[in-house]
Write a protein that holds these residues in place. Structure first.
Motif, PDB file in Angstrom:
ATOM      1  N   LEU A 239      -1.850   0.428  -2.097  1.00 26.77           N
ATOM      2  CA  LEU A 239      -0.823   0.388  -1.060  1.00 26.77           C
ATOM      3  C   LEU A 239      -0.062   1.709  -1.008  1.00 26.77           C
ATOM      4  O   LEU A 239       0.214   2.229   0.074  1.00 26.77           O
ATOM      5  CB  LEU A 239       0.135  -0.779  -1.295  1.00 26.77           C
ATOM      6  CG  LEU A 239       1.125  -1.054  -0.179  1.00 26.77           C
ATOM      7  CD1 LEU A 239       0.432  -1.340   1.142  1.00 26.77           C
ATOM      8  CD2 LEU A 239       2.029  -2.215  -0.555  1.00 26.77           C
TER       9      LEU A 239
ATOM     10  N   ARG B  62       0.218   4.166   2.245  1.00 26.21           N
ATOM     11  CA  ARG B  62       1.492   4.617   2.823  1.00 26.21           C
ATOM     12  C   ARG B  62       1.567   6.145   2.845  1.00 26.21           C
ATOM     13  O   ARG B  62       1.933   6.744   3.855  1.00 26.21           O
ATOM     14  CB  ARG B  62       2.658   4.069   1.998  1.00 26.21           C
ATOM     15  CG  ARG B  62       2.985   2.646   2.295  1.00 26.21           C
ATOM     16  CD  ARG B  62       4.263   2.231   1.575  1.00 26.21           C
ATOM     17  NE  ARG B  62       4.516   0.838   1.806  1.00 26.21           N
ATOM     18  CZ  ARG B  62       4.866  -0.031   0.870  1.00 26.21           C
ATOM     19  NH1 ARG B  62       5.013   0.357  -0.377  1.00 26.21           N
ATOM     20  NH2 ARG B  62       5.079  -1.291   1.175  1.00 26.21           N
ATOM     21  N   ASP B  63       1.269   6.747   1.720  1.00 26.98           N
ATOM     22  CA  ASP B  63       1.383   8.205   1.616  1.00 26.98           C
ATOM     23  C   ASP B  63       0.350   8.934   2.472  1.00 26.98           C
ATOM     24  O   ASP B  63       0.637   9.987   3.029  1.00 26.98           O
ATOM     25  CB  ASP B  63       1.232   8.649   0.154  1.00 26.98           C
ATOM     26  CG  ASP B  63       2.354   8.144  -0.742  1.00 26.98           C
ATOM     27  OD1 ASP B  63       3.396   7.705  -0.211  1.00 26.98           O
ATOM     28  OD2 ASP B  63       2.177   8.172  -1.973  1.00 26.98           O
TER      29      ASP B  63
ATOM     30  N   THR C  13      -1.121   7.936   5.270  1.00 25.96           N
ATOM     31  CA  THR C  13      -1.177   7.661   6.712  1.00 25.96           C
ATOM     32  C   THR C  13       0.152   7.867   7.416  1.00 25.96           C
ATOM     33  O   THR C  13       0.243   7.614   8.626  1.00 25.96           O
ATOM     34  CB  THR C  13      -1.644   6.207   6.979  1.00 25.96           C
ATOM     35  OG1 THR C  13      -0.671   5.303   6.436  1.00 25.96           O
ATOM     36  CG2 THR C  13      -3.005   5.937   6.392  1.00 25.96           C
ATOM     37  N   GLY C  14       1.158   8.317   6.719  1.00 22.86           N
ATOM     38  CA  GLY C  14       2.484   8.470   7.329  1.00 22.86           C
ATOM     39  C   GLY C  14       2.467   9.304   8.589  1.00 22.86           C
ATOM     40  O   GLY C  14       3.102   8.949   9.596  1.00 22.86           O
TER      41      GLY C  14
ATOM     42  N   HIS D 252       0.744   7.310  11.381  1.00 18.47           N
ATOM     43  CA  HIS D 252       1.620   6.230  11.824  1.00 18.47           C
ATOM     44  C   HIS D 252       2.693   6.776  12.768  1.00 18.47           C
ATOM     45  O   HIS D 252       2.912   6.229  13.851  1.00 18.47           O
ATOM     46  CB  HIS D 252       2.250   5.567  10.592  1.00 18.47           C
ATOM     47  CG  HIS D 252       3.026   4.338  10.906  1.00 18.47           C
ATOM     48  ND1 HIS D 252       3.667   3.604   9.950  1.00 18.47           N
ATOM     49  CD2 HIS D 252       3.291   3.708  12.067  1.00 18.47           C
ATOM     50  CE1 HIS D 252       4.267   2.581  10.500  1.00 18.47           C
ATOM     51  NE2 HIS D 252       4.054   2.617  11.798  1.00 18.47           N
TER      52      HIS D 252
ATOM     53  N   TYR E 155      -4.684  -2.848   6.891  1.00 19.05           N
ATOM     54  CA  TYR E 155      -3.352  -2.300   6.631  1.00 19.05           C
ATOM     55  C   TYR E 155      -2.651  -1.937   7.948  1.00 19.05           C
ATOM     56  O   TYR E 155      -1.479  -2.254   8.156  1.00 19.05           O
ATOM     57  CB  TYR E 155      -3.490  -1.066   5.736  1.00 19.05           C
ATOM     58  CG  TYR E 155      -2.241  -0.246   5.572  1.00 19.05           C
ATOM     59  CD1 TYR E 155      -1.245  -0.640   4.689  1.00 19.05           C
ATOM     60  CD2 TYR E 155      -2.073   0.934   6.298  1.00 19.05           C
ATOM     61  CE1 TYR E 155      -0.098   0.128   4.529  1.00 19.05           C
ATOM     62  CE2 TYR E 155      -0.938   1.702   6.138  1.00 19.05           C
ATOM     63  CZ  TYR E 155       0.049   1.296   5.261  1.00 19.05           C
ATOM     64  OH  TYR E 155       1.196   2.050   5.104  1.00 19.05           O
TER      65      TYR E 155
ATOM     66  N   GLY F  34       0.475  -4.148   9.443  1.00 22.89           N
ATOM     67  CA  GLY F  34       1.737  -3.413   9.553  1.00 22.89           C
ATOM     68  C   GLY F  34       2.293  -3.449  10.960  1.00 22.89           C
ATOM     69  O   GLY F  34       3.509  -3.544  11.166  1.00 22.89           O
TER      70      GLY F  34
ATOM     71  N   ARG G 226      -0.419  -7.557   0.186  1.00 24.94           N
ATOM     72  CA  ARG G 226       0.102  -6.761  -0.932  1.00 24.94           C
ATOM     73  C   ARG G 226      -0.319  -7.354  -2.278  1.00 24.94           C
ATOM     74  O   ARG G 226      -0.727  -6.636  -3.183  1.00 24.94           O
ATOM     75  CB  ARG G 226       1.627  -6.694  -0.870  1.00 24.94           C
ATOM     76  CG  ARG G 226       2.155  -5.808   0.224  1.00 24.94           C
ATOM     77  CD  ARG G 226       3.653  -5.747   0.208  1.00 24.94           C
ATOM     78  NE  ARG G 226       4.117  -5.316  -1.099  1.00 24.94           N
ATOM     79  CZ  ARG G 226       5.362  -5.393  -1.511  1.00 24.94           C
ATOM     80  NH1 ARG G 226       6.294  -5.904  -0.722  1.00 24.94           N
ATOM     81  NH2 ARG G 226       5.712  -4.969  -2.697  1.00 24.94           N
TER      82      ARG G 226
END
Length: 197
Positions: free
Chosen positions: A14, A18-19, A21-22, A25, A117, A121, A163
């Motif tokens: 996870l 997050r890191d 695909t910031g 996104h 994901y 989201g 998660r």
């Protein structure tokens, strides 16, 4: 029991998603421009038509992926059906055919996780978008906003289950890389759905 003890353990997968695909996104949020771009029922219809063109093949491809390595339902809650219902409420038929496939490869569990994901989201973000669209257009709760609300579903629970499933498995560096790449490409597919203004 504290909130901390009820929360699923953090997952390196996870964190990698997050890191990794910031930037994608943020770019998709700018490109879609939701909810700001929606100022009329026509704007809402255009956004929903574009999202249907992205969502339908993504949902279909992800449901066909091999999820046997994680305790998750392969179905993602039927957001495509909600998009079609919202368009019907607006009296709009999509003016372009919906592709049979997204063109993305979800042929490994890690790649499928990357695509999931993005879609899960977005369901969380839709809960913020829906009330603003309804207020702006004078719509009743859930009127032509079922997709954003994920009516009949439970986005919060789906996200917690996701998660938990990610945290319950070891992921190699290569798998994390593949998941991030698939998520980035999924964001691109969704961004390409933005109506041209």
């Amino acid at each position: 029991m504290s909130d901390q003890s009820r929360r699923p353990a953090a997952s390196p997968m996870l964190a990698a998603l997050r890191d990794g695909t910031g930037d994608h996104h943020a770019a998709v949020e700018r490109r879609l421009g939701l909810p700001d771009r929606i100022r009329s029922r026509g704007d809402l219809a255009a956004a929903l038509v574009g999202l249907l063109a992205a969502w339908s093949p993504l949902e279909r491809d992800l449901a066909a992926a091999d999820w046997s390595g994680l305790p998750l339902d392969p179905r993602l809650g039927g957001a495509t059906a909600l998009l079609r219902a919202d368009l019907a409420t607006l009296g709009v038929a999509p003016d372009r055919p919906v592709a049979g496939s997204s063109g993305l490869r979800f042929d490994t569990l890690a790649r499928a996780v990357g695509g999931r994901y993005v879609l899960l989201g977005s369901a969380l973000g839709g809960s913020v978008i829906a009330p603003e669209v309804e207020r702006r257009l004078g719509l009743a709760e859930g009127e032509a906003t079922r997709f954003f609300r994920r009516s009949g579903g439970s986005p919060g629970r789906d996200w917690r289950d996701f998660r938990r499933a990610l945290a319950g498995r070891e992921w190699s560096v290569a798998e994390r890389h593949d998941a991030v790449e698939a998520a980035r490409r999924t964001f691109d597919v969704v961004g390409d759905a933005a109506p041209v203004t």
